[in-house]
Design a protein around this motif. Structure first.
Motif, PDB file in Angstrom:
ATOM      1  N   VAL A   1       0.825  -1.201   0.000  1.00 18.04           N
ATOM      2  CA  VAL A   1       0.000   0.000   0.000  1.00 18.04           C
ATOM      3  C   VAL A   1       0.864   1.258   0.000  1.00 18.04           C
ATOM      4  CG1 VAL A   1      -1.750   1.243   1.336  1.00 18.04           C
ATOM      5  CG2 VAL A   1      -1.849  -1.226   1.173  1.00 18.04           C
ATOM      6  N   ASP A   2       2.089   1.160   0.443  1.00 16.56           N
ATOM      7  CA  ASP A   2       2.948   2.337   0.619  1.00 16.56           C
ATOM      8  C   ASP A   2       3.091   3.167  -0.651  1.00 16.56           C
ATOM      9  OD1 ASP A   2       3.347   1.668   3.215  1.00 16.56           O
ATOM     10  OD2 ASP A   2       5.324   0.798   2.913  1.00 16.56           O
ATOM     11  N   TYR A   3       3.364   2.521  -1.761  1.00 21.78           N
ATOM     12  CA  TYR A   3       3.630   3.259  -2.993  1.00 21.78           C
ATOM     13  C   TYR A   3       2.381   4.011  -3.445  1.00 21.78           C
ATOM     14  CZ  TYR A   3       7.327  -0.236  -2.824  1.00 21.78           C
ATOM     15  OH  TYR A   3       8.336  -1.044  -2.420  1.00 21.78           O
ATOM     16  N   SER A   4       1.239   3.350  -3.403  1.00 19.81           N
ATOM     17  CA  SER A   4      -0.016   4.008  -3.784  1.00 19.81           C
ATOM     18  C   SER A   4      -0.343   5.144  -2.835  1.00 19.81           C
ATOM     19  CB  SER A   4      -1.165   2.995  -3.776  1.00 19.81           C
ATOM     20  OG  SER A   4      -0.935   1.985  -4.693  1.00 19.81           O
ATOM     21  N   LEU A   5      -0.126   4.919  -1.562  1.00 22.48           N
ATOM     22  CA  LEU A   5      -0.429   5.944  -0.564  1.00 22.48           C
ATOM     23  C   LEU A   5       0.437   7.184  -0.775  1.00 22.48           C
ATOM     24  CD1 LEU A   5      -2.057   6.610   1.986  1.00 22.48           C
ATOM     25  CD2 LEU A   5      -0.170   5.666   3.304  1.00 22.48           C
ATOM     26  N   HIS A   6       1.705   6.994  -1.068  1.00 18.57           N
ATOM     27  CA  HIS A   6       2.585   8.138  -1.312  1.00 18.57           C
ATOM     28  C   HIS A   6       2.140   8.918  -2.553  1.00 18.57           C
ATOM     29  CE1 HIS A   6       5.265   7.320   1.910  1.00 18.57           C
ATOM     30  NE2 HIS A   6       5.779   6.225   1.388  1.00 18.57           N
ATOM     31  N   LEU A   7       1.739   8.207  -3.601  1.00 16.95           N
ATOM     32  CA  LEU A   7       1.296   8.886  -4.811  1.00 16.95           C
ATOM     33  C   LEU A   7      -0.003   9.656  -4.566  1.00 16.95           C
ATOM     34  CD1 LEU A   7       1.957   9.285  -7.841  1.00 16.95           C
ATOM     35  CD2 LEU A   7       0.356   7.434  -8.285  1.00 16.95           C
ATOM     36  N   VAL A   8      -0.947   9.044  -3.858  1.00 13.56           N
ATOM     37  CA  VAL A   8      -2.221   9.718  -3.578  1.00 13.56           C
ATOM     38  C   VAL A   8      -2.008  10.920  -2.663  1.00 13.56           C
ATOM     39  CG1 VAL A   8      -4.469   9.428  -2.468  1.00 13.56           C
ATOM     40  CG2 VAL A   8      -3.609   7.672  -4.005  1.00 13.56           C
ATOM     41  N   HIS A   9      -1.105  10.799  -1.703  1.00 15.66           N
ATOM     42  CA  HIS A   9      -0.820  11.930  -0.823  1.00 15.66           C
ATOM     43  C   HIS A   9      -0.187  13.078  -1.602  1.00 15.66           C
ATOM     44  CE1 HIS A   9       1.489  14.213   2.251  1.00 15.66           C
ATOM     45  NE2 HIS A   9       0.332  14.111   2.880  1.00 15.66           N
TER      46      HIS A   9
END
Length: 105
Positions: free
Chosen positions: A3-11
């Motif tokens: 989830v980390d990569y998606s979360l960083h992009l969405v943030h």
């Protein structure tokens, strides 16, 4: 971990100062894209040393971590970024604080 990569992009999309979805996605990819790719490469590179282990549990762990990093990276850039480009919130859409701010204004 995935989830980390998606979360960083969405943030990064959410924190962008651009006015359009396209501008927000371009900002997010230009500011966080390299860090996301390098984070996935370091995770996969560190986990790759587990693959040739003789202990089967470590071998499985290495394969799982490398696969997870690759799939999460693909998901982030090939699914999350296009979804943000098409349906990402702009303006005050989805802002839970906006109604209270509008009342007190």
């Amino acid at each position: 971990l995935g989830v980390d990569y998606s979360l960083h992009l969405v943030h990064a999309f959410h924190m962008s100062c651009a006015d359009t979805r396209r501008g927000k996605v371009e900002d997010a990819l230009s500011h966080m894209g390299g860090a996301i790719v390098l984070g996935a490469l370091t995770t996969a590179g560190a986990s790759a040393f587990l693959i040739p282990c003789d202990i089967y549990l470590f071998h499985q762990l290495g394969v799982m971590l490398v696969s997870n990093a690759g799939l999460a990276l693909g998901y982030t850039f090939c699914f999350v970024a296009p979804v943000l480009l098409l349906f990402g919130p702009v303006g005050h859409c989805g802002d839970i604080y906006f109604p209270a701010w509008a009342l007190w204004r």
